[in-house]
Design an enzyme around this catalytic site. Sequence first.
Site, PDB file in Angstrom:
ATOM      1  N   ASP A 258      49.066   1.698  69.536  1.00 57.65           N
ATOM      2  CA  ASP A 258      48.913   3.079  70.006  1.00 57.65           C
ATOM      3  C   ASP A 258      50.196   3.890  70.039  1.00 57.65           C
ATOM      4  OD1 ASP A 258      50.359   1.940  72.028  1.00 57.65           O
ATOM      5  OD2 ASP A 258      48.693   1.816  73.443  1.00 57.65           O
TER       6      ASP A 258
ATOM      7  N   GLU B  83      44.767  -4.559  67.030  1.00 62.79           N
ATOM      8  CA  GLU B  83      44.648  -4.237  68.462  1.00 62.79           C
ATOM      9  C   GLU B  83      43.884  -2.903  68.623  1.00 62.79           C
ATOM     10  OE1 GLU B  83      47.693  -3.138  71.779  1.00 62.79           O
ATOM     11  OE2 GLU B  83      47.806  -5.310  71.639  1.00 62.79           O
TER      12      GLU B  83
ATOM     13  N   GLU C  40      49.508   7.607  74.357  1.00 63.91           N
ATOM     14  CA  GLU C  40      48.957   6.463  73.621  1.00 63.91           C
ATOM     15  C   GLU C  40      47.438   6.504  73.508  1.00 63.91           C
ATOM     16  OE1 GLU C  40      51.331   6.308  75.898  1.00 63.91           O
ATOM     17  OE2 GLU C  40      53.017   5.224  75.022  1.00 63.91           O
TER      18      GLU C  40
ATOM     19  N   HIS D  28      58.518   1.705  82.355  1.00 61.71           N
ATOM     20  CA  HIS D  28      59.123   2.620  81.372  1.00 61.71           C
ATOM     21  C   HIS D  28      58.226   3.770  80.924  1.00 61.71           C
ATOM     22  CE1 HIS D  28      56.632   0.154  78.710  1.00 61.71           C
ATOM     23  NE2 HIS D  28      56.686   1.171  77.873  1.00 61.71           N
TER      24      HIS D  28
ATOM     25  N   ARG E 184      56.191   6.962  79.774  1.00 65.06           N
ATOM     26  CA  ARG E 184      56.515   8.402  79.737  1.00 65.06           C
ATOM     27  C   ARG E 184      55.894   9.158  80.901  1.00 65.06           C
ATOM     28  NH1 ARG E 184      58.474  11.366  75.024  1.00 65.06           N
ATOM     29  NH2 ARG E 184      58.998   9.801  73.464  1.00 65.06           N
TER      30      ARG E 184
ATOM     31  N   HIS F 264      64.628  -0.631  80.425  1.00 66.90           N
ATOM     32  CA  HIS F 264      64.389  -0.008  79.113  1.00 66.90           C
ATOM     33  C   HIS F 264      65.563   0.925  78.786  1.00 66.90           C
ATOM     34  CE1 HIS F 264      62.317   2.243  75.947  1.00 66.90           C
ATOM     35  NE2 HIS F 264      61.404   1.285  75.950  1.00 66.90           N
TER      36      HIS F 264
END
Length: 380
Positions: A107, A129, A143, A216, A218, A249
């Site tokens: 994604d 996936e 995503e 991490h 967004r 990250h």
Amino acid sequence: MSGATQNNLNKENIKILIAFGTRPEAIKMCPLVRELRSRGVGVKVCVTGQHKEILYSAMKAFGVSADYDFGIMSEGQTLFDLTERILAKMKSLLAVYTPDAILVHGDTTTAFAVALAGFYSKIPVAHVEAGLRSYDLSSPYPEELNRRAITLMSRAHFAPTNDAACNLLGEGVPSSQVFVTGNTVVDALGYTLRKGFKSKLLKEMAGKRIIFLTAHRRESHGKTLENMLLAVRRISESFEDVGVIYPVHPNPNVKNTAEKILGGRERIILCPPLDVVECHNVMAKSYMLLTDSGGIQEEAAALRRPALVMRNVTERPEGIKVGISALAGTDGEQIFVTVKRLLEDKKLYEKMRRADNPYGSGNACGKIADILLSSNFGNK
Ligand code: UD1
Ligand code: UDP
């Protein structure tokens, strides 16, 4: 479909482009690159370079290198930057190299933009996936949009679980294009887990119950991430027998907040991203996982480590259904209470650990390769 075959893909002549750009895609696609190559299939690896050091580190662990590398990463890149750079680079690549099929994973913006390039070029796209859904376009963002769009552009959908396959069928994807294979991350663990693994980090945490932490996303940047990490700070202040390992990250939006809230605290180790071998082995030795990551929810199930997920929804409900993971939300107080309960309630902890792994048994790459080599998905 271009290339030598009209019906079954012929492994002698077939040209497959496997494209990825981020750490999690590399971890889940490198085992497939290896599987296909071991069968004599002509595979080229294209990395967009959406990530840099953490991508190369993951590829190195699997002994896979790039045939094409767009090297596009920039500090603080936006979704616009990524999409336009990848599309332009894919256009140039596909003008000189025409694969029979393009494989993308999951994604990310890399997967979305590469699939779009395949679609524009009328090259069949296969999605590894496939079928994960939160049905909330704001989480995970962006995503959820990416994976739904990739579904529309793909002609073969490798779903890791029955639930994911049902999502696809419910959206009208023809059943002849949907294959349940398990998740390739379980195959990846077959490469990375080591008996008797030792590391400096584990030595530093000897005698402690380790909480392995990652965060991490967004959609969490800013106040939400701050509240998550403040909850972790409270936990470490409340439990002297608990140690936190947080590989941070490299995104500046994450690094700065992590340092501000957790830097210099007792029993909390902030470290740079771990290479995937160390990461998987440290996770395997941890007491529990606390994460907003997607892949770590699956690894938790394969490693039988209870995972608390710092999100309000997840596109991986299988782990929750079997009981190896639970949602802790994104609110600081709720996260604190949920983690505290798991640390104090031994029965709950043991019950979570007994859950079955719903993500497959480590032969997903073999199944995908079998299907690719016996399918005519490229013919519509
Ligand atoms: C992306 C994926 C997300 C995945 C995450 C895995 C999208 C939309 N999101 O997150 O699904 O969970 O990767 O990590 O594709 N950076 C470095 N070095 C690196 C990698 C990143 O310095 O090796 C820094 C750069 O400043 C970069 C920033 O991190 O600009 C963000 O990277 P990016 O791939 O854009 O992150 P996300 O979109 O948040
Ligand atoms: N990972 C790693 N090193 C780290 C942190 C994570 O190798 O320091 C691995 C982790 O085991 C998992 C993947 O990276 O396989 C998850 O990546 P991330 O959380 O960045 O992305 P997501 O899965 O959320 O898309």
